[in-house]
Design a protein around this motif. Structure first.
Motif, PDB file in Angstrom:
ATOM      1  N   GLN A 192      -1.414  12.374  -2.096  1.00 21.65           N
ATOM      2  CA  GLN A 192      -1.912  11.124  -1.513  1.00 21.65           C
ATOM      3  C   GLN A 192      -1.470  10.946  -0.066  1.00 21.65           C
ATOM      4  N   LEU A 193      -0.578  11.798   0.405  1.00 27.40           N
ATOM      5  CA  LEU A 193      -0.089  11.692   1.773  1.00 27.40           C
ATOM      6  C   LEU A 193      -1.130  12.235   2.761  1.00 27.40           C
ATOM      7  N   PRO A 194      -1.028  11.833   4.031  1.00 30.42           N
ATOM      8  CA  PRO A 194      -1.864  12.470   5.063  1.00 30.42           C
ATOM      9  C   PRO A 194      -1.597  13.966   5.107  1.00 30.42           C
ATOM     10  N   GLU A 195      -2.558  14.713   5.600  1.00 34.73           N
ATOM     11  CA  GLU A 195      -2.500  16.175   5.516  1.00 34.73           C
ATOM     12  C   GLU A 195      -1.229  16.745   6.146  1.00 34.73           C
ATOM     13  N   ASP A 196      -0.865  16.260   7.335  1.00 34.32           N
ATOM     14  CA  ASP A 196       0.322  16.790   8.013  1.00 34.32           C
ATOM     15  C   ASP A 196       1.585  16.464   7.235  1.00 34.32           C
ATOM     16  N   ALA A 355       5.072   6.363   3.404  1.00 31.31           N
ATOM     17  CA  ALA A 355       3.611   6.194   3.447  1.00 31.31           C
ATOM     18  C   ALA A 355       3.154   4.965   2.662  1.00 31.31           C
ATOM     19  N   HIS A 356       4.114   4.161   2.165  1.00 36.59           N
ATOM     20  CA  HIS A 356       3.830   2.920   1.427  1.00 36.59           C
ATOM     21  C   HIS A 356       3.048   3.189   0.146  1.00 36.59           C
ATOM     22  N   ILE A 357       3.277   4.350  -0.466  1.00 41.05           N
ATOM     23  CA  ILE A 357       2.635   4.674  -1.736  1.00 41.05           C
ATOM     24  C   ILE A 357       3.471   4.163  -2.904  1.00 41.05           C
ATOM     25  N   ILE A 358       4.787   4.222  -2.774  1.00 36.95           N
ATOM     26  CA  ILE A 358       5.701   3.661  -3.768  1.00 36.95           C
ATOM     27  C   ILE A 358       6.691   2.762  -3.036  1.00 36.95           C
ATOM     28  N   PRO A 359       7.365   1.831  -3.743  1.00 36.67           N
ATOM     29  CA  PRO A 359       8.362   0.974  -3.083  1.00 36.67           C
ATOM     30  C   PRO A 359       9.510   1.798  -2.498  1.00 36.67           C
ATOM     31  N   GLU A 360      10.012   1.356  -1.365  1.00 35.89           N
ATOM     32  CA  GLU A 360      11.122   2.067  -0.729  1.00 35.89           C
ATOM     33  C   GLU A 360      12.420   1.749  -1.459  1.00 35.89           C
ATOM     34  N   ARG A 361      13.153   2.786  -1.812  1.00 35.58           N
ATOM     35  CA  ARG A 361      14.460   2.645  -2.461  1.00 35.58           C
ATOM     36  C   ARG A 361      15.442   3.592  -1.786  1.00 35.58           C
ATOM     37  N   HIS A 362      16.660   3.122  -1.671  1.00 32.72           N
ATOM     38  CA  HIS A 362      17.719   3.955  -1.097  1.00 32.72           C
ATOM     39  C   HIS A 362      18.642   4.414  -2.224  1.00 32.72           C
TER      40      HIS A 362
END
Length: 542
Positions: A192-196, A355-362
Protein backbone atom coordinates in the motif's frame (compact mmCIF):
# COMPACT_ATOMS: atom_id res chain seq x y z
CA UNK A 1 4.63 89.17 23.24
CA UNK A 2 3.58 89.36 26.93
CA UNK A 3 4.90 86.77 29.41
CA UNK A 4 2.73 87.97 32.29
CA UNK A 5 -0.58 86.45 33.50
CA UNK A 6 -3.34 88.05 35.41
CA UNK A 7 -4.74 86.59 38.61
CA UNK A 8 -7.51 84.55 36.91
CA UNK A 9 -5.13 83.02 34.38
CA UNK A 10 -2.70 82.02 37.12
CA UNK A 11 -5.46 80.30 39.12
CA UNK A 12 -6.62 78.42 36.02
CA UNK A 13 -3.09 77.18 35.21
CA UNK A 14 -2.51 76.07 38.81
CA UNK A 15 -5.75 74.09 38.81
CA UNK A 16 -4.88 72.33 35.55
CA UNK A 17 -1.43 71.34 36.91
CA UNK A 18 -2.96 69.88 40.07
CA UNK A 19 -5.47 67.88 38.02
CA UNK A 20 -2.69 66.42 35.86
CA UNK A 21 -0.63 65.48 38.92
CA UNK A 22 -3.63 63.92 40.65
CA UNK A 23 -4.58 61.95 37.53
CA UNK A 24 -1.04 60.60 37.18
CA UNK A 25 -0.92 59.62 40.86
CA UNK A 26 -4.29 57.84 40.66
CA UNK A 27 -3.23 55.94 37.56
CA UNK A 28 -0.02 54.91 39.27
CA UNK A 29 -1.94 53.86 42.40
CA UNK A 30 -4.39 51.79 40.40
CA UNK A 31 -1.49 50.08 38.59
CA UNK A 32 0.25 49.25 41.86
CA UNK A 33 -2.95 47.80 43.34
CA UNK A 34 -3.46 45.63 40.25
CA UNK A 35 0.14 44.35 40.39
CA UNK A 36 -0.25 43.62 44.10
CA UNK A 37 -3.40 41.57 43.47
CA UNK A 38 -1.64 39.65 40.71
CA UNK A 39 1.38 38.99 42.92
CA UNK A 40 -0.83 37.25 45.48
CA UNK A 41 -1.34 34.45 42.95
CA UNK A 42 2.37 33.55 42.89
CA UNK A 43 4.97 33.21 45.66
CA UNK A 44 7.75 35.74 45.83
CA UNK A 45 11.43 35.19 46.51
CA UNK A 46 10.67 34.68 50.21
CA UNK A 47 7.51 32.61 49.76
CA UNK A 48 3.79 33.37 49.87
CA UNK A 49 2.78 36.65 51.45
CA UNK A 50 0.22 36.86 54.25
CA UNK A 51 -0.32 35.39 57.68
CA UNK A 52 0.30 31.65 58.07
CA UNK A 53 1.85 31.21 54.65
CA UNK A 54 5.40 30.47 55.84
CA UNK A 55 6.99 33.60 54.40
CA UNK A 56 10.70 33.80 55.21
CA UNK A 57 11.49 36.81 57.39
CA UNK A 58 15.22 36.54 56.80
CA UNK A 59 17.12 34.89 53.93
CA UNK A 60 20.53 33.51 54.88
CA UNK A 61 23.27 34.57 52.47
CA UNK A 62 25.01 31.75 50.58
CA UNK A 63 28.47 30.66 51.64
CA UNK A 64 31.05 32.10 49.27
CA UNK A 65 34.50 30.56 48.90
CA UNK A 66 37.35 32.28 47.09
CA UNK A 67 40.41 30.33 46.02
CA UNK A 68 42.58 29.12 43.18
CA UNK A 69 41.61 26.23 40.90
CA UNK A 70 44.10 24.00 42.73
CA UNK A 71 42.59 24.80 46.15
CA UNK A 72 38.92 24.39 45.20
CA UNK A 73 39.21 21.68 42.53
CA UNK A 74 37.01 19.41 44.63
CA UNK A 75 34.09 21.83 44.37
CA UNK A 76 34.03 22.03 40.58
CA UNK A 77 33.48 19.78 38.73
CA UNK A 78 31.37 17.94 41.33
CA UNK A 79 33.03 14.55 41.51
CA UNK A 80 30.22 13.02 43.59
CA UNK A 81 27.39 13.70 41.17
CA UNK A 82 25.55 16.34 39.23
CA UNK A 83 22.03 17.70 39.09
CA UNK A 84 19.61 15.50 37.13
CA UNK A 85 16.67 17.18 35.38
CA UNK A 86 13.18 16.08 36.44
CA UNK A 87 12.49 14.63 33.01
CA UNK A 88 11.35 11.08 32.39
CA UNK A 89 10.57 7.99 34.44
CA UNK A 90 11.12 8.33 38.24
CA UNK A 91 13.87 5.77 38.83
CA UNK A 92 14.47 6.43 42.52
CA UNK A 93 16.05 8.84 44.99
CA UNK A 94 19.47 10.48 44.95
CA UNK A 95 21.75 8.38 47.11
CA UNK A 96 23.11 11.25 49.22
CA UNK A 97 20.71 14.19 48.76
CA UNK A 98 17.40 12.36 48.70
CA UNK A 99 15.69 14.24 45.88
CA UNK A 100 13.96 12.25 43.09
CA UNK A 101 15.95 11.10 40.05
CA UNK A 102 14.08 10.83 36.75
CA UNK A 103 15.54 9.43 33.55
CA UNK A 104 14.72 7.23 30.58
CA UNK A 105 16.06 7.06 27.01
CA UNK A 106 12.97 8.36 25.17
CA UNK A 107 12.27 11.35 27.44
CA UNK A 108 15.93 12.40 27.48
CA UNK A 109 16.10 12.06 23.70
CA UNK A 110 12.98 14.18 23.18
CA UNK A 111 14.39 16.79 25.58
CA UNK A 112 17.67 16.91 23.56
CA UNK A 113 19.65 15.64 26.54
CA UNK A 114 21.04 12.63 24.62
CA UNK A 115 21.67 12.03 20.92
CA UNK A 116 19.89 8.66 20.54
CA UNK A 117 17.20 6.91 22.61
CA UNK A 118 19.21 3.99 23.94
CA UNK A 119 20.14 2.73 27.40
CA UNK A 120 22.86 0.25 28.39
CA UNK A 121 22.83 -1.36 31.85
CA UNK A 122 25.87 -3.03 33.44
CA UNK A 123 26.06 -4.65 36.86
CA UNK A 124 26.67 -7.85 38.78
CA UNK A 125 23.81 -10.40 38.93
CA UNK A 126 21.23 -9.96 41.65
CA UNK A 127 21.65 -6.21 42.26
CA UNK A 128 18.48 -5.02 40.53
CA UNK A 129 19.26 -4.42 36.84
CA UNK A 130 16.00 -6.03 35.75
CA UNK A 131 14.13 -3.99 38.35
CA UNK A 132 15.28 -0.77 36.66
CA UNK A 133 14.15 -2.11 33.28
CA UNK A 134 10.75 -3.12 34.66
CA UNK A 135 10.24 0.31 36.23
CA UNK A 136 10.90 1.98 32.85
CA UNK A 137 8.64 -0.46 30.98
CA UNK A 138 5.83 -0.04 33.51
CA UNK A 139 5.76 3.73 33.08
CA UNK A 140 6.31 3.55 29.31
CA UNK A 141 3.16 1.48 28.86
CA UNK A 142 1.16 4.15 30.70
CA UNK A 143 2.70 6.84 28.47
CA UNK A 144 1.85 4.99 25.27
CA UNK A 145 5.31 3.54 24.48
CA UNK A 146 4.92 -0.22 23.93
CA UNK A 147 7.50 -2.61 25.45
CA UNK A 148 8.83 -5.43 23.27
CA UNK A 149 10.90 -7.98 25.21
CA UNK A 150 12.55 -9.98 22.42
CA UNK A 151 13.82 -12.91 24.46
CA UNK A 152 13.18 -13.35 28.20
CA UNK A 153 15.38 -16.24 29.33
CA UNK A 154 14.79 -16.37 33.10
CA UNK A 155 12.03 -14.95 32.75
CA UNK A 156 12.34 -11.46 34.27
CA UNK A 157 9.67 -9.45 32.46
CA UNK A 158 6.88 -11.92 31.62
CA UNK A 159 4.82 -11.14 34.73
CA UNK A 160 4.95 -7.40 33.99
CA UNK A 161 3.87 -7.90 30.36
CA UNK A 162 0.92 -10.05 31.49
CA UNK A 163 -0.03 -7.48 34.13
CA UNK A 164 -0.14 -4.86 31.34
CA UNK A 165 -2.60 -7.07 29.41
CA UNK A 166 0.14 -7.81 26.90
CA UNK A 167 0.86 -10.93 24.85
CA UNK A 168 3.46 -13.49 26.00
CA UNK A 169 4.56 -16.18 23.50
CA UNK A 170 6.47 -19.16 24.91
CA UNK A 171 9.14 -20.27 22.44
CA UNK A 172 11.09 -23.51 22.72
CA UNK A 173 11.21 -27.19 21.72
CA UNK A 174 7.69 -28.60 21.64
CA UNK A 175 6.21 -25.12 21.99
CA UNK A 176 5.74 -22.13 19.70
CA UNK A 177 8.22 -21.58 16.85
CA UNK A 178 9.61 -18.40 15.29
CA UNK A 179 10.62 -18.68 11.65
CA UNK A 180 14.11 -17.12 11.26
CA UNK A 181 13.18 -16.03 7.72
CA UNK A 182 9.85 -14.44 8.70
CA UNK A 183 9.75 -10.71 7.90
CA UNK A 184 6.84 -10.00 10.21
CA UNK A 185 3.04 -9.89 10.09
CA UNK A 186 2.83 -6.53 8.28
CA UNK A 187 4.79 -7.49 5.15
CA UNK A 188 1.73 -7.78 2.91
CA UNK A 189 0.57 -4.29 3.88
CA UNK A 190 3.76 -2.76 2.45
CA UNK A 191 2.21 -2.94 -1.04
CA UNK A 192 0.00 0.00 0.00
CA UNK A 193 3.03 2.28 0.22
CA UNK A 194 4.17 4.55 -2.64
CA UNK A 195 6.48 2.77 -5.05
CA UNK A 196 9.72 4.36 -3.79
CA UNK A 197 8.85 3.81 -0.11
CA UNK A 198 7.69 0.28 -0.91
CA UNK A 199 11.06 -0.56 -2.44
CA UNK A 200 12.95 0.84 0.58
CA UNK A 201 10.72 -0.98 3.06
CA UNK A 202 11.12 -4.35 1.33
CA UNK A 203 14.89 -3.84 1.18
CA UNK A 204 14.99 -3.10 4.93
CA UNK A 205 13.07 -6.30 5.67
CA UNK A 206 15.36 -8.28 3.36
CA UNK A 207 18.30 -6.91 5.31
CA UNK A 208 16.77 -8.12 8.59
CA UNK A 209 15.98 -11.48 6.98
CA UNK A 210 19.50 -11.83 5.56
CA UNK A 211 21.17 -10.82 8.85
CA UNK A 212 19.04 -13.30 10.81
CA UNK A 213 19.75 -16.17 8.39
CA UNK A 214 23.50 -15.56 8.19
CA UNK A 215 23.85 -15.07 11.96
CA UNK A 216 21.94 -18.27 12.71
CA UNK A 217 23.85 -20.29 10.09
CA UNK A 218 27.16 -19.04 11.49
CA UNK A 219 26.13 -19.83 15.05
CA UNK A 220 24.87 -23.32 14.19
CA UNK A 221 27.86 -24.04 11.92
CA UNK A 222 30.37 -22.79 14.52
CA UNK A 223 32.31 -20.75 11.96
CA UNK A 224 31.77 -17.59 9.88
CA UNK A 225 30.33 -18.07 6.41
CA UNK A 226 32.67 -17.48 3.50
CA UNK A 227 31.87 -14.61 1.10
CA UNK A 228 30.72 -17.19 -1.46
CA UNK A 229 28.37 -18.83 1.05
CA UNK A 230 26.90 -15.45 2.04
CA UNK A 231 26.24 -14.72 -1.63
CA UNK A 232 24.48 -18.07 -2.03
CA UNK A 233 22.25 -17.36 0.98
CA UNK A 234 21.38 -13.84 -0.20
CA UNK A 235 20.58 -15.04 -3.75
CA UNK A 236 18.49 -17.94 -2.43
CA UNK A 237 16.39 -15.59 -0.27
CA UNK A 238 15.68 -13.36 -3.27
CA UNK A 239 14.67 -16.36 -5.39
CA UNK A 240 12.34 -17.67 -2.68
CA UNK A 241 10.83 -14.21 -2.20
CA UNK A 242 9.86 -14.06 -5.88
CA UNK A 243 8.70 -17.68 -6.24
CA UNK A 244 6.74 -18.27 -3.01
CA UNK A 245 3.48 -16.67 -1.90
CA UNK A 246 4.40 -17.25 1.77
CA UNK A 247 7.36 -16.67 4.03
CA UNK A 248 10.24 -19.07 3.21
CA UNK A 249 11.65 -21.53 5.74
CA UNK A 250 15.07 -23.19 5.95
CA UNK A 251 13.92 -26.43 4.22
CA UNK A 252 13.04 -24.27 1.18
CA UNK A 253 16.60 -22.96 1.18
CA UNK A 254 17.94 -26.52 1.35
CA UNK A 255 15.69 -27.59 -1.56
CA UNK A 256 17.12 -24.84 -3.79
CA UNK A 257 20.64 -26.12 -3.14
CA UNK A 258 19.72 -29.79 -3.54
CA UNK A 259 17.89 -29.15 -6.83
CA UNK A 260 20.83 -27.03 -8.10
CA UNK A 261 18.68 -24.07 -9.02
CA UNK A 262 20.33 -22.06 -11.82
CA UNK A 263 20.50 -18.88 -9.74
CA UNK A 264 22.15 -20.74 -6.85
CA UNK A 265 24.70 -22.37 -9.17
CA UNK A 266 25.57 -18.95 -10.56
CA UNK A 267 25.84 -17.47 -7.07
CA UNK A 268 28.23 -20.28 -6.09
CA UNK A 269 30.33 -19.39 -9.17
CA UNK A 270 30.01 -23.02 -10.29
CA UNK A 271 28.19 -22.50 -13.59
CA UNK A 272 29.86 -24.61 -16.27
CA UNK A 273 32.20 -26.15 -13.67
CA UNK A 274 32.45 -29.84 -12.84
CA UNK A 275 29.66 -31.10 -10.56
CA UNK A 276 32.02 -31.56 -7.65
CA UNK A 277 32.79 -27.82 -7.52
CA UNK A 278 29.21 -26.86 -6.66
CA UNK A 279 28.97 -29.67 -4.11
CA UNK A 280 32.18 -28.63 -2.36
CA UNK A 281 31.20 -24.95 -2.23
CA UNK A 282 27.74 -25.63 -0.78
CA UNK A 283 28.42 -28.68 1.40
CA UNK A 284 28.85 -26.68 4.61
CA UNK A 285 25.60 -24.79 3.99
CA UNK A 286 23.80 -28.06 3.30
CA UNK A 287 25.11 -29.58 6.56
CA UNK A 288 24.05 -26.58 8.66
CA UNK A 289 20.60 -26.35 7.02
CA UNK A 290 20.04 -30.04 7.77
CA UNK A 291 21.03 -29.38 11.39
CA UNK A 292 18.42 -26.60 11.58
CA UNK A 293 15.83 -28.73 9.77
CA UNK A 294 13.11 -30.93 11.26
CA UNK A 295 15.48 -33.93 11.53
CA UNK A 296 18.18 -31.96 13.35
CA UNK A 297 18.80 -31.65 17.09
CA UNK A 298 16.42 -28.68 17.42
CA UNK A 299 13.46 -30.44 15.80
CA UNK A 300 11.09 -28.18 13.88
CA UNK A 301 11.83 -25.12 16.03
CA UNK A 302 13.56 -23.32 13.11
CA UNK A 303 11.99 -25.14 10.17
CA UNK A 304 8.30 -24.15 10.30
CA UNK A 305 6.24 -21.01 10.08
CA UNK A 306 5.90 -18.66 13.05
CA UNK A 307 3.25 -20.08 15.39
CA UNK A 308 2.00 -16.82 16.93
CA UNK A 309 2.74 -13.51 15.17
CA UNK A 310 4.19 -10.67 17.17
CA UNK A 311 1.70 -8.12 18.55
CA UNK A 312 2.62 -4.51 17.80
CA UNK A 313 -0.46 -2.84 19.33
CA UNK A 314 0.20 -3.90 22.94
CA UNK A 315 3.11 -5.00 25.18
CA UNK A 316 4.75 -8.20 23.96
CA UNK A 317 7.35 -10.71 25.17
CA UNK A 318 8.99 -13.89 23.93
CA UNK A 319 9.31 -16.27 26.90
CA UNK A 320 12.41 -18.45 26.39
CA UNK A 321 12.57 -19.85 29.92
CA UNK A 322 11.57 -23.36 28.74
CA UNK A 323 14.97 -23.77 27.04
CA UNK A 324 17.46 -25.59 29.25
CA UNK A 325 19.91 -23.19 30.90
CA UNK A 326 22.78 -25.53 30.04
CA UNK A 327 21.98 -25.40 26.31
CA UNK A 328 23.74 -22.10 25.58
CA UNK A 329 23.82 -22.68 21.83
CA UNK A 330 20.05 -23.14 21.54
CA UNK A 331 19.44 -20.12 23.77
CA UNK A 332 21.66 -17.97 21.57
CA UNK A 333 20.06 -19.29 18.37
CA UNK A 334 16.53 -18.48 19.59
CA UNK A 335 17.69 -15.05 20.81
CA UNK A 336 19.07 -14.26 17.34
CA UNK A 337 15.81 -15.33 15.71
CA UNK A 338 13.52 -13.41 18.08
CA UNK A 339 15.60 -10.21 17.98
CA UNK A 340 15.68 -10.15 14.18
CA UNK A 341 11.99 -11.04 13.82
CA UNK A 342 10.87 -8.37 16.28
CA UNK A 343 13.10 -5.68 14.76
CA UNK A 344 11.84 -6.47 11.25
CA UNK A 345 8.21 -6.27 12.35
CA UNK A 346 8.72 -2.90 14.03
CA UNK A 347 10.57 -1.58 10.96
CA UNK A 348 7.56 -2.40 8.78
CA UNK A 349 5.20 -0.81 11.30
CA UNK A 350 7.19 2.44 11.28
CA UNK A 351 7.09 2.63 7.48
CA UNK A 352 3.33 2.07 7.42
CA UNK A 353 2.73 4.61 10.19
CA UNK A 354 4.66 7.30 8.32
CA UNK A 355 2.33 6.74 5.35
CA UNK A 356 -0.71 7.00 7.71
CA UNK A 357 -1.80 3.45 6.87
CA UNK A 358 -1.74 2.30 10.51
CA UNK A 359 -1.67 4.34 13.76
CA UNK A 360 1.78 5.53 14.79
CA UNK A 361 3.19 3.69 17.81
CA UNK A 362 6.57 3.94 19.45
CA UNK A 363 8.24 0.78 20.75
CA UNK A 364 11.08 0.14 23.16
CA UNK A 365 13.03 -3.06 22.45
CA UNK A 366 14.57 -4.86 25.42
CA UNK A 367 17.66 -6.95 24.64
CA UNK A 368 18.62 -8.67 27.89
CA UNK A 369 21.26 -11.29 28.74
CA UNK A 370 23.58 -10.38 25.85
CA UNK A 371 26.41 -12.37 27.41
CA UNK A 372 24.70 -15.69 26.62
CA UNK A 373 24.67 -14.97 22.89
CA UNK A 374 28.25 -13.70 22.83
CA UNK A 375 29.50 -16.67 24.85
CA UNK A 376 27.95 -19.06 22.33
CA UNK A 377 29.49 -17.28 19.32
CA UNK A 378 31.54 -14.05 19.64
CA UNK A 379 30.91 -13.29 15.96
CA UNK A 380 27.25 -12.65 16.79
CA UNK A 381 28.35 -9.24 18.06
CA UNK A 382 28.21 -8.05 14.44
CA UNK A 383 24.59 -9.18 14.21
CA UNK A 384 23.76 -7.28 17.43
CA UNK A 385 25.56 -4.21 16.09
CA UNK A 386 23.58 -4.31 12.83
CA UNK A 387 20.28 -4.69 14.67
CA UNK A 388 21.06 -1.82 17.06
CA UNK A 389 22.03 0.54 14.23
CA UNK A 390 18.85 -0.27 12.28
CA UNK A 391 16.70 0.24 15.36
CA UNK A 392 18.04 3.76 15.81
CA UNK A 393 17.40 4.70 12.18
CA UNK A 394 13.75 3.53 12.23
CA UNK A 395 12.92 5.36 15.45
CA UNK A 396 12.92 2.67 18.14
CA UNK A 397 14.23 3.04 21.65
CA UNK A 398 16.31 0.15 22.93
CA UNK A 399 17.53 -1.13 26.28
CA UNK A 400 20.52 -3.49 26.36
CA UNK A 401 21.70 -5.31 29.44
CA UNK A 402 24.59 -7.56 30.45
CA UNK A 403 26.68 -8.19 33.54
CA UNK A 404 30.15 -6.73 33.01
CA UNK A 405 32.43 -5.25 30.39
CA UNK A 406 34.29 -8.58 30.44
CA UNK A 407 31.22 -10.08 28.74
CA UNK A 408 32.03 -7.74 25.84
CA UNK A 409 35.73 -8.61 25.76
CA UNK A 410 35.76 -11.10 22.90
CA UNK A 411 38.28 -13.37 21.21
CA UNK A 412 39.92 -10.68 19.05
CA UNK A 413 40.40 -6.92 19.13
CA UNK A 414 38.09 -6.26 16.17
CA UNK A 415 35.09 -8.00 17.75
CA UNK A 416 35.84 -6.39 21.12
CA UNK A 417 35.84 -2.92 19.57
CA UNK A 418 32.43 -3.62 18.02
CA UNK A 419 31.05 -4.83 21.37
CA UNK A 420 32.43 -1.88 23.31
CA UNK A 421 31.02 0.41 20.63
CA UNK A 422 27.53 -0.70 21.72
CA UNK A 423 28.23 0.80 25.14
CA UNK A 424 29.98 3.88 23.78
CA UNK A 425 27.09 4.76 21.44
CA UNK A 426 24.46 4.35 24.15
CA UNK A 427 22.82 7.63 25.06
CA UNK A 428 22.57 6.64 28.72
CA UNK A 429 24.62 4.27 30.88
CA UNK A 430 23.38 2.80 34.16
CA UNK A 431 26.07 1.13 36.28
CA UNK A 432 25.44 -1.22 39.18
CA UNK A 433 28.02 -2.89 41.39
CA UNK A 434 31.14 -3.97 39.46
CA UNK A 435 34.46 -5.51 40.45
CA UNK A 436 37.60 -3.39 40.65
CA UNK A 437 39.11 -5.11 37.61
CA UNK A 438 36.18 -3.92 35.49
CA UNK A 439 37.08 -0.25 35.97
CA UNK A 440 39.93 -0.39 33.46
CA UNK A 441 37.68 -1.79 30.74
CA UNK A 442 34.92 0.69 31.51
CA UNK A 443 37.27 3.68 31.53
CA UNK A 444 38.14 3.04 27.89
CA UNK A 445 34.49 3.75 26.95
CA UNK A 446 33.12 6.11 29.64
CA UNK A 447 35.12 8.52 31.77
CA UNK A 448 34.78 7.79 35.50
CA UNK A 449 36.17 9.82 38.38
CA UNK A 450 37.98 8.15 41.27
CA UNK A 451 34.98 8.79 43.56
CA UNK A 452 32.63 7.12 41.06
CA UNK A 453 34.91 4.08 40.72
CA UNK A 454 35.10 3.68 44.51
CA UNK A 455 31.32 3.95 44.77
CA UNK A 456 30.66 1.32 42.09
CA UNK A 457 33.20 -1.18 43.46
CA UNK A 458 31.83 -0.78 47.01
CA UNK A 459 28.41 -1.87 45.73
CA UNK A 460 29.82 -5.18 44.46
CA UNK A 461 30.64 -6.59 47.93
CA UNK A 462 28.52 -9.35 49.45
CA UNK A 463 25.99 -8.88 52.25
CA UNK A 464 27.00 -9.74 55.83
CA UNK A 465 25.54 -12.72 57.74
CA UNK A 466 23.74 -12.37 61.06
CA UNK A 467 25.41 -14.96 63.38
CA UNK A 468 22.25 -15.37 65.49
CA UNK A 469 19.71 -15.96 62.71
CA UNK A 470 22.05 -17.22 60.01
CA UNK A 471 20.32 -14.88 57.56
CA UNK A 472 22.33 -12.80 55.11
CA UNK A 473 21.50 -9.13 54.78
CA UNK A 474 20.91 -7.52 51.41
CA UNK A 475 24.13 -6.65 49.54
CA UNK A 476 25.19 -3.01 50.01
CA UNK A 477 24.74 -2.43 46.30
CA UNK A 478 21.19 -3.77 46.09
CA UNK A 479 19.18 -1.25 44.04
CA UNK A 480 22.08 1.25 43.87
CA UNK A 481 23.09 2.59 40.47
CA UNK A 482 25.13 5.36 38.88
CA UNK A 483 23.46 7.20 35.99
CA UNK A 484 25.99 8.44 33.42
CA UNK A 485 25.22 10.76 30.51
CA UNK A 486 28.27 11.15 28.28
CA UNK A 487 31.22 12.73 30.06
CA UNK A 488 29.09 14.47 32.69
CA UNK A 489 29.54 13.49 36.36
CA UNK A 490 27.38 10.54 37.32
CA UNK A 491 24.26 10.69 39.48
CA UNK A 492 24.10 8.00 42.23
CA UNK A 493 20.60 6.74 42.99
CA UNK A 494 18.73 3.97 44.76
CA UNK A 495 15.58 2.45 43.35
CA UNK A 496 12.41 2.57 45.45
CA UNK A 497 9.63 0.08 44.67
CA UNK A 498 5.95 0.76 45.16
CA UNK A 499 3.62 -1.89 46.56
CA UNK A 500 2.08 -2.38 43.11
CA UNK A 501 5.48 -3.31 41.66
CA UNK A 502 6.58 -5.79 44.29
CA UNK A 503 4.60 -8.73 42.94
CA UNK A 504 5.94 -8.48 39.37
CA UNK A 505 9.46 -7.96 40.73
CA UNK A 506 9.47 -11.26 42.64
CA UNK A 507 11.71 -13.25 40.32
CA UNK A 508 12.13 -16.03 42.93
CA UNK A 509 8.44 -17.00 42.93
CA UNK A 510 9.30 -20.58 41.92
CA UNK A 511 11.26 -20.88 45.19
CA UNK A 512 8.44 -19.52 47.37
CA UNK A 513 7.36 -22.88 48.88
CA UNK A 514 10.93 -24.08 49.42
CA UNK A 515 11.82 -20.74 51.07
CA UNK A 516 8.80 -20.96 53.40
CA UNK A 517 9.78 -24.48 54.49
CA UNK A 518 13.40 -23.41 54.99
CA UNK A 519 12.49 -20.43 57.17
CA UNK A 520 10.03 -22.52 59.19
CA UNK A 521 12.65 -25.22 59.81
CA UNK A 522 15.25 -22.59 60.70
CA UNK A 523 12.92 -20.85 63.17
CA UNK A 524 12.06 -24.17 64.83
CA UNK A 525 15.75 -25.02 65.22
CA UNK A 526 16.44 -21.62 66.81
CA UNK A 527 13.52 -22.08 69.24
CA UNK A 528 14.76 -25.56 70.21
CA UNK A 529 18.29 -24.26 70.73
CA UNK A 530 17.01 -21.40 72.90
CA UNK A 531 14.85 -23.78 74.99
CA UNK A 532 17.83 -26.09 75.50
CA UNK A 533 19.99 -23.21 76.73
CA UNK A 534 17.25 -22.11 79.18
CA UNK A 535 16.90 -25.67 80.56
CA UNK A 536 20.66 -25.97 80.99
CA UNK A 537 20.73 -22.63 82.85
CA UNK A 538 17.96 -23.76 85.26
CA UNK A 539 19.73 -27.05 85.99
CA UNK A 540 23.03 -25.30 86.71
CA UNK A 541 21.27 -22.81 89.00
CA UNK A 542 19.60 -25.66 90.93
Amino acid sequence: MSFTMNHAEARRASKQLKQRRRGGFLAWWRRMRSMREESKQFPGARGWSGRGTGRAVRVEPSLEVLGTTVQICGYWPFAGGSVSPLVGVPLGLHLTRGFPICADPISYFLADLILNPSLFILGRPGLGKSTVIRRILAVYEAWGYLPLVLGDLKPDHVDLIRAQNGLVVEVGPGRNAVNPLDRGPLTEMLDQLPEDEQRKAHEDLRQFQRSSAIALLQQAGRRPLTPNEETVVARALRVLSSELDREPVFPDLLDLIDTKHDEIVKAADAYGQPEGVFRDRTQHLRDVLQKLGPDGPYGDLFSRQTSTPIALDRPFAFDLSSIEQSDKDLQAAVQVTCWAYGSAAVSAARRLARAHIIPERHHVLVMDEMWRMLKSDPKLVHFIDDISRLNRTIGNAQIMCTHTMSDLKLSNAEDTDVAWGLVERAGMLVLGGLAKKEMGNLATVFALSHAEEEMITSWSSEGSVNPETGQASSPPGMGHFLLKIGKKPGVPLRTVLTEVERDVNDTNRSWAQAAARFHETRARALRDASAGEDAASEMSAA
